[in-house]
Design an enzyme around this catalytic site. Structure first.
Site, mmCIF file in Angstrom:
data_model
loop_
_atom_site.group_PDB
_atom_site.id
_atom_site.type_symbol
_atom_site.label_atom_id
_atom_site.label_comp_id
_atom_site.label_asym_id
_atom_site.label_seq_id
_atom_site.Cartn_x
_atom_site.Cartn_y
_atom_site.Cartn_z
ATOM 1 C CB SER A 1 6.101 16.413 -44.422
ATOM 2 O OG SER A 1 6.032 15.256 -43.860
ATOM 3 C CG ASP B 1 2.709 24.010 -44.003
ATOM 4 O OD1 ASP B 1 3.166 23.176 -44.736
ATOM 5 O OD2 ASP B 1 3.020 24.498 -43.202
ATOM 6 C CG ASN C 1 7.193 10.890 -42.529
ATOM 7 O OD1 ASN C 1 7.214 9.893 -42.440
ATOM 8 N ND2 ASN C 1 8.253 11.996 -42.384
ATOM 9 C CG ASP D 1 4.222 26.862 -40.261
ATOM 10 O OD1 ASP D 1 4.141 26.097 -41.182
ATOM 11 O OD2 ASP D 1 4.879 26.442 -39.097
ATOM 12 N NE ARG E 1 12.683 12.790 -44.372
ATOM 13 C CZ ARG E 1 11.877 11.653 -45.136
ATOM 14 N NH1 ARG E 1 12.544 10.745 -45.499
ATOM 15 N NH2 ARG E 1 10.605 11.838 -45.231
ATOM 16 C CG ASP F 1 4.842 19.054 -40.693
ATOM 17 O OD1 ASP F 1 4.773 18.432 -39.639
ATOM 18 O OD2 ASP F 1 4.731 18.651 -42.010
ATOM 19 N N GLY G 1 9.408 24.337 -42.833
ATOM 20 C CA GLY G 1 8.863 24.295 -44.334
ATOM 21 C C GLY G 1 9.758 23.888 -45.265
HETATM 22 C C1 G6P Z 1 7.479 20.276 -43.460
HETATM 23 C C2 G6P Z 1 8.173 20.669 -42.003
HETATM 24 C C3 G6P Z 1 9.709 20.419 -42.228
HETATM 25 C C4 G6P Z 1 10.141 19.227 -42.733
HETATM 26 C C5 G6P Z 1 9.635 18.799 -44.128
HETATM 27 C C6 G6P Z 1 9.921 17.561 -44.596
HETATM 28 O O1 G6P Z 1 7.723 21.270 -44.455
HETATM 29 O O2 G6P Z 1 7.906 22.045 -41.836
HETATM 30 O O3 G6P Z 1 10.378 20.832 -41.082
HETATM 31 O O4 G6P Z 1 11.648 18.889 -42.841
HETATM 32 O O5 G6P Z 1 8.168 18.981 -43.819
HETATM 33 O O6 G6P Z 1 9.446 16.733 -43.753
HETATM 34 P P1 G6P Z 1 9.554 14.958 -44.162
HETATM 35 O O7 G6P Z 1 8.386 14.417 -43.024
HETATM 36 O O8 G6P Z 1 9.247 14.616 -45.354
HETATM 37 O O9 G6P Z 1 10.849 14.676 -43.345
HETATM 38 MG MG MG Z 2 4.646 24.164 -41.961
#
Ligand code: G6P
Ligand code: MG
Length: 215
Positions: A116, A8, A118, A170, A48, A10, A45
């Site tokens: 994510s 993972d 991003n 995590d 968005r 983040d 996790g």
């Molecule tokens: C990860 C993070 C989340 C976040 C998700 C989407 O899983 O732990 O907190 O909301 O990614 O991220 P993004 O960058 O696409 O908004």
């Molecule tokens: Mg994570």
């Protein structure tokens, strides 16, 4: 014997918690919606739009789908600005670089499995954009964790069966996803108390490559 490790992003490879918190806080303050760090913990996790729905539990009026899209964009634009200005290789979590180098030296394939969208930006920003054999993220899935899709695609791209893959997570939703995909799990950070995990560690500096691959 483990042949591939799917990380993972983040909270495992890099700490983006504070930047996500600031992004959501900016959106919530703009809208006058109550938001705090305890609620932020529930977003770990989670995708968005699902994160937005959790924050919206405190909203005092209903929002249309278009308004929700606009608010998610407001947060993400702010968050992307923070990623560009604040995130650096110094934010790579303890032990991560050593574990990645150790796995490569042992001939174990490595991948990212993150919700994510991003992910490409984050990997570039921390200098790990050329490190992984496969990157499966929020841009190539239709179902978020706890669905195993993101990890199953990562395993497929590594050319491996799920049974020989270890996921490092995590988040509770991520541990559920990995087990649902028939993979082994190393739970770290806030998931380190998860009894379902095959291995647990406070962070990646507390685990050896041997422990990871001899599962
Ligand atoms: C990860 C993070 C989340 C976040 C998700 C989407 O899983 O732990 O907190 O909301 O990614 O991220 P993004 O960058 O696409 O908004
Ligand atoms: Mg994570």
């Amino acid at each position: 014997m483990i042949k591939g490790v799917i990380f993972d992003l983040d909270g495992v490879i890099v700490s983006t918690d504070e930047l996500h918190y600031q992004g959501w806080k900016y959106m919530a303050d703009t809208e006058g919606i109550y938001f705090d760090r305890e609620i932020n913990e529930r977003l770990r996790g989670v995708s968005r739009m699902e994160s937005l729905e959790i924050i919206m539990e405190k909203a005092e009026k209903p929002y249309t789908a278009e308004q929700k899209e606009a608010l998610a964009t407001l947060k993400n634009d702010f968050y992307k600005e923070l990623l560009a200005t604040k995130l650096s290789p110094a934010d790579i979590l303890p032990g991560v670089n050593d574990v990645l180098a150790g796995l490569k030296a042992a001939g174990v394939k490595i991948a990212i499995g993150s919700s994510s969208k991003n992910t490409p930006t984050i990997l570039k920003q921390i200098g790990l954009d050329k490190t992984f054999d496969a990157v499966s993220d929020g841009n190539n899935i239709t179902n978020s964790k706890p669905d195993p899709e993101v990890f199953l695609i990562a395993a497929e791209w590594l050319g491996l069966q799920p049974e020989v893959c270890l996921v490092v997570e995590d988040a509770e939703a991520g541990v559920t996803a990995a087990l649902a995909g028939n993979m082994k799990v190393l739970a770290v950070g806030s998931a380190a108390t998860d009894k379902r995990a095959n291995l647990v560690a406070a962070d990646m500096s507390m685990i050896t490559v041997e422990q990871m691959i001899n599962l």
